[in-house]
Design a protein around this motif. Structure first.
Motif, PDB file in Angstrom:
ATOM      1  N   GLY A 196       0.797  -1.222   0.000  1.00 11.57           N
ATOM      2  CA  GLY A 196       0.000   0.000   0.000  1.00 11.57           C
ATOM      3  C   GLY A 196       0.823   1.262   0.000  1.00 11.57           C
ATOM      4  N   PRO A 197       0.572   2.156   0.928  1.00 13.90           N
ATOM      5  CA  PRO A 197       1.217   3.466   0.869  1.00 13.90           C
ATOM      6  C   PRO A 197       2.634   3.495   1.443  1.00 13.90           C
ATOM      7  N   PHE A 198       3.145   2.368   1.900  1.00 11.76           N
ATOM      8  CA  PHE A 198       4.461   2.345   2.537  1.00 11.76           C
ATOM      9  C   PHE A 198       5.537   2.020   1.504  1.00 11.76           C
ATOM     10  N   TYR A 199       6.481   2.928   1.345  1.00 12.50           N
ATOM     11  CA  TYR A 199       7.547   2.773   0.364  1.00 12.50           C
ATOM     12  C   TYR A 199       8.889   2.599   1.058  1.00 12.50           C
ATOM     13  N   SER A 200       9.792   1.923   0.367  1.00 14.78           N
ATOM     14  CA  SER A 200      11.145   1.752   0.860  1.00 14.78           C
ATOM     15  C   SER A 200      12.121   1.994  -0.291  1.00 14.78           C
ATOM     16  N   SER A 201      13.315   2.385   0.039  1.00 15.08           N
ATOM     17  CA  SER A 201      14.321   2.693  -0.976  1.00 15.08           C
ATOM     18  C   SER A 201      14.764   1.477  -1.771  1.00 15.08           C
ATOM     19  N   TYR A 202      15.028   1.732  -3.030  1.00  9.15           N
ATOM     20  CA  TYR A 202      15.619   0.782  -3.971  1.00  9.15           C
ATOM     21  C   TYR A 202      16.705   1.583  -4.663  1.00  9.15           C
ATOM     22  N   VAL A 203      17.950   1.357  -4.242  1.00  6.77           N
ATOM     23  CA  VAL A 203      19.063   2.176  -4.714  1.00  6.77           C
ATOM     24  C   VAL A 203      19.996   1.343  -5.588  1.00  6.77           C
ATOM     25  N   VAL A 204      20.065   1.688  -6.854  1.00  6.39           N
ATOM     26  CA  VAL A 204      21.001   1.061  -7.783  1.00  6.39           C
ATOM     27  C   VAL A 204      22.316   1.820  -7.633  1.00  6.39           C
ATOM     28  N   PHE A 205      23.326   1.166  -7.008  1.00  7.56           N
ATOM     29  CA  PHE A 205      24.579   1.893  -6.761  1.00  7.56           C
ATOM     30  C   PHE A 205      25.726   1.432  -7.654  1.00  7.56           C
ATOM     31  N   GLU A 206      25.548   0.344  -8.361  1.00 13.11           N
ATOM     32  CA  GLU A 206      26.502  -0.095  -9.388  1.00 13.11           C
ATOM     33  C   GLU A 206      25.668  -0.697 -10.509  1.00 13.11           C
ATOM     34  N   LEU A 207      26.094  -0.450 -11.767  1.00 11.78           N
ATOM     35  CA  LEU A 207      25.307  -0.891 -12.908  1.00 11.78           C
ATOM     36  C   LEU A 207      26.192  -0.985 -14.135  1.00 11.78           C
ATOM     37  N   ASP A 208      25.980  -2.011 -14.907  1.00  7.89           N
ATOM     38  CA  ASP A 208      26.600  -2.106 -16.223  1.00  7.89           C
ATOM     39  C   ASP A 208      25.851  -1.111 -17.114  1.00  7.89           C
ATOM     40  N   LYS A 209      26.346   0.115 -17.172  1.00 12.00           N
ATOM     41  CA  LYS A 209      25.621   1.185 -17.861  1.00 12.00           C
ATOM     42  C   LYS A 209      25.568   1.002 -19.376  1.00 12.00           C
ATOM     43  N   GLN A 210      26.486   0.228 -19.924  1.00  9.74           N
ATOM     44  CA  GLN A 210      26.478   0.052 -21.375  1.00  9.74           C
ATOM     45  C   GLN A 210      25.395  -0.937 -21.803  1.00  9.74           C
ATOM     46  N   ASN A 211      25.351  -2.108 -21.170  1.00  6.77           N
ATOM     47  CA  ASN A 211      24.438  -3.164 -21.609  1.00  6.77           C
ATOM     48  C   ASN A 211      23.359  -3.538 -20.603  1.00  6.77           C
ATOM     49  N   TYR A 212      23.425  -2.958 -19.390  1.00  6.34           N
ATOM     50  CA  TYR A 212      22.449  -3.270 -18.336  1.00  6.34           C
ATOM     51  C   TYR A 212      22.366  -4.787 -18.108  1.00  6.34           C
ATOM     52  N   GLN A 213      23.526  -5.407 -17.884  1.00  2.56           N
ATOM     53  CA  GLN A 213      23.585  -6.850 -17.657  1.00  2.56           C
ATOM     54  C   GLN A 213      23.725  -7.229 -16.191  1.00  2.56           C
ATOM     55  N   TYR A 214      24.129  -6.285 -15.339  1.00  3.79           N
ATOM     56  CA  TYR A 214      24.201  -6.540 -13.895  1.00  3.79           C
ATOM     57  C   TYR A 214      23.902  -5.262 -13.135  1.00  3.79           C
ATOM     58  N   TYR A 261      23.881  -3.749  -8.789  1.00  2.00           N
ATOM     59  CA  TYR A 261      24.026  -3.924  -7.351  1.00  2.00           C
ATOM     60  C   TYR A 261      23.018  -2.981  -6.704  1.00  2.00           C
ATOM     61  N   ILE A 262      22.193  -3.528  -5.825  1.00  2.45           N
ATOM     62  CA  ILE A 262      21.084  -2.793  -5.234  1.00  2.45           C
ATOM     63  C   ILE A 262      21.204  -2.825  -3.718  1.00  2.45           C
ATOM     64  N   THR A 263      20.806  -1.728  -3.088  1.00  2.00           N
ATOM     65  CA  THR A 263      20.656  -1.698  -1.641  1.00  2.00           C
ATOM     66  C   THR A 263      19.332  -1.030  -1.305  1.00  2.00           C
ATOM     67  N   GLY A 264      18.994  -1.053  -0.043  1.00  3.49           N
ATOM     68  CA  GLY A 264      17.793  -0.391   0.439  1.00  3.49           C
ATOM     69  C   GLY A 264      18.165   0.865   1.195  1.00  3.49           C
ATOM     70  N   TYR A 265      17.372   1.200   2.184  1.00  2.85           N
ATOM     71  CA  TYR A 265      17.611   2.411   2.960  1.00  2.85           C
ATOM     72  C   TYR A 265      18.729   2.253   3.981  1.00  2.85           C
ATOM     73  N   ASN A 266      19.152   0.999   4.223  1.00  4.01           N
ATOM     74  CA  ASN A 266      20.313   0.769   5.084  1.00  4.01           C
ATOM     75  C   ASN A 266      21.107  -0.423   4.544  1.00  4.01           C
TER      76      ASN A 266
END
Length: 177
Positions: free
Chosen positions: A109-127, A129-134
């Motif tokens: 419902g109205p409760f949201y949590s962080s989804y932070v993409v902090f590393e990414l294969d920017k060329q091909n989007y093949q991998y 790395y994600i973290t949350g709020y902590n």
């Protein structure tokens, strides 16, 4: 007095909920993030333990764009104990700019949590790395259910540099299903 207590209560709840949409210290989301390239199916390769995925294998996350510009999220995993697939559907939206890899996701419902993409294969989007709020939340996602030893080591080394507890990683099995 009663109004002051209500206001204090509202402020406390707001502070608690907004803390779930922040970011861990020293983590910066990727810039030049392209949602269209990020959509599709991702395989969970490794994660830190948390109750909502405990005991699941073969975990995937599928992202697609809703007509309103938000993101439809479908997480799916197999429970060997229950011998069935389990699925959760959620919704995500950008926390800030639409080219910054910081989203807010909700399955409740109205409760949201962080989804932070902090590393990414920017060329091909093949991998990614994600973290949350902590730093209790960490995922390694890949477009393929299997990654090389070098890719896994890069993930572990990067996560360790950021202060994640890499000795507690769970490696997801995609091959026995």
């Amino acid at each position: 007095m009663q109004t002051s207590l209500k206001l204090l209560g509202i402020l406390c709840i707001t502070a608690i909920l907004s803390a779930c949409t922040g970011m861990p210290d020293n983590i910066k989301p990727v810039d030049n993030f392209e949602l269209n390239k990020y959509t599709g199916t991702w395989y969970e390769i490794a994660r830190l333990d948390h109750s909502f995925e405990r005991g699941l294998e073969g975990i995937t996350a599928e992202y697609s764009i809703n007509p309103d510009g938000s993101v439809k999220v479908i997480n799916k995993g197999y429970s060997a104990e229950e011998q069935e697939w389990q699925q959760a559907e959620g919704k995500a939206k950008f926390a800030e700019q639409q080219d910054i890899g910081h989203l807010e996701v909700s399955f409740f419902g109205p409760f949201y949590s962080s989804y932070v993409v902090f590393e990414l294969d920017k060329q091909n989007y093949q991998y990614a790395y994600i973290t949350g709020y902590n730093k209790e939340y960490l995922w390694f996602l890949s477009r393929s259910p299997n990654v090389t030893e070098q890719q896994m080591q890069d993930f572990i080394n990067t996560a360790k540099e950021y202060g994640f507890k890499t000795d507690e990683l769970i490696y997801v099995d995609h091959n026995s299903l």
